[in-house]
Design an enzyme around this catalytic site. Structure first.
Site, mmCIF file in Angstrom:
data_model
loop_
_atom_site.group_PDB
_atom_site.id
_atom_site.type_symbol
_atom_site.label_atom_id
_atom_site.label_comp_id
_atom_site.label_asym_id
_atom_site.label_seq_id
_atom_site.Cartn_x
_atom_site.Cartn_y
_atom_site.Cartn_z
ATOM 1 N N SER A 30 0.557 -0.959 -0.058
ATOM 2 C CA SER A 30 -0.228 -0.488 -0.235
ATOM 3 C C SER A 30 0.764 1.484 -0.141
ATOM 4 C CB SER A 30 -1.257 0.196 1.366
ATOM 5 O OG SER A 30 -0.623 -0.484 2.341
ATOM 6 N N THR A 31 1.675 1.298 1.025
ATOM 7 C CA THR A 31 2.506 2.514 0.982
ATOM 8 C C THR A 31 3.539 2.734 -0.574
ATOM 9 O OG1 THR A 31 3.289 2.029 3.260
ATOM 10 C CG2 THR A 31 4.646 4.182 2.209
ATOM 11 N N ASP A 81 10.648 0.732 -1.145
ATOM 12 C CA ASP A 81 9.498 -0.208 -0.826
ATOM 13 C C ASP A 81 9.343 0.227 0.413
ATOM 14 O OD1 ASP A 81 8.290 -2.387 -1.444
ATOM 15 O OD2 ASP A 81 9.507 -3.874 -1.339
ATOM 16 N N LYS A 94 9.732 -8.204 5.439
ATOM 17 C CA LYS A 94 8.796 -7.604 4.645
ATOM 18 C C LYS A 94 8.184 -9.046 4.033
ATOM 19 C CE LYS A 94 10.322 -5.122 1.355
ATOM 20 N NZ LYS A 94 9.809 -4.699 1.143
ATOM 21 N N GLY A 95 7.065 -8.934 2.983
ATOM 22 C CA GLY A 95 6.550 -10.217 2.619
ATOM 23 C C GLY A 95 4.972 -10.383 3.433
ATOM 24 N N GLY A 97 3.119 -8.688 1.583
ATOM 25 C CA GLY A 97 2.287 -8.847 0.453
ATOM 26 C C GLY A 97 3.242 -9.939 -0.272
ATOM 27 N N GLU A 103 11.285 -8.577 -4.041
ATOM 28 C CA GLU A 103 11.963 -7.294 -3.849
ATOM 29 C C GLU A 103 13.614 -7.837 -3.355
ATOM 30 O OE1 GLU A 103 7.369 -6.459 -1.669
ATOM 31 O OE2 GLU A 103 8.558 -7.073 -0.947
ATOM 32 N N LYS A 121 5.784 1.425 11.401
ATOM 33 C CA LYS A 121 6.394 -0.326 11.246
ATOM 34 C C LYS A 121 7.143 -0.262 12.362
ATOM 35 C CE LYS A 121 3.260 -1.186 9.384
ATOM 36 N NZ LYS A 121 3.286 -0.805 7.528
#
Length: 218
Positions: A30-31, A81, A94-95, A97, A103, A121
């Protein structure tokens, strides 16, 4: 929602790091989607973008941002990212999504990696969110056993196949004090494609959007 406004501010704040003629790596989530909106405003000044997911690729195409193949790019100037968590060393999880492998590949290729997040975060110790691992399907059980040996509780993310044709394990119950060591240990388990720990390739810059404005950690 307030959180979306913060994400949008973080995405647009990254635009000042984009230079004319850059090849820009673009993340997922989303970001990162807000950053793609921002990037489209300078699409005529960059060479193009390398995308980490089909969803980001579709958004880039819809906004007429030139899409490039990483294999055909000599220099990837910058990668932008988000993250599920980030600490003061700019190590990340991360991950969420499911795009962690692509990435990580793009992040490793980039001269500069900028992480854009809202202030929720930021953590002192990684592990408050599940740690994703992309796994070759036949290795799901053996990898799960190895993860349990490390103290983690792996859960199979059902009905999700990555764009690389693999499955995901989300690991709970980890308090990650040594992200560098754990990243290497998990990556060395046969059957693991990659783990969503970004410590060996940490962010160079973190752009944090909070209620008091934008904070940059370099």
């Amino acid at each position: 929602m307030i959180i979306n406004k913060l994400k949008k501010k973080a995405g647009w704040a990254a635009l000042e790091y984009i230079q004319p003629g850059n090849v820009v790596g673009v993340g997922s989530g989303s970001t990162a989607a807000y950053f793609i909106d921002a990037l489209s405003s300078v699409k005529n000044y960059i060479k193009g973008a390398v995308s980490s997911s089909e969803m980001s690729s579709c958004k880039l195409k819809n906004l007429d941002v030139p899409l490039l193949d990483l294999n055909e790019v000599d220099v990837l100037d910058i990668y932008i990212d988000g993250a599920d968590e980030i600490n003061s060393k700019k190590y990340m999880i991360k991950g969420k999504g499911a795009a962690l492998t692509r990435e990580k590949i793009i992040a490793s290729a980039a001269k500069k990696f900028i992480c854009i997040v809202d202030s929720s975060k930021i953590v002192s110790v990684l592990g408050g969110v599940p740690l994703p691992i992309e796994v070759i399907p036949m290795a799901r059980t053996i990898v799960s056993k190895r993860i349990m040996d490390l103290g983690g509780i792996p859960k199979y993310r059902k009905n999700i196949i990555t764009e690389n044709g693999n499955i995901l394990l989300d690991v709970y119950n980890l308090t990650i004090f040594n992200a560098l060591s754990l990243e290497e240990e998990i990556n060395n388990i046969p059957g693991v494609v990659t783990v969503g720990l970004f410590a060996r390739r940490a962010a160079d810059i973190a752009i944090i959007s909070g209620h008091q404005g934008i904070k940059v950690i370099e």
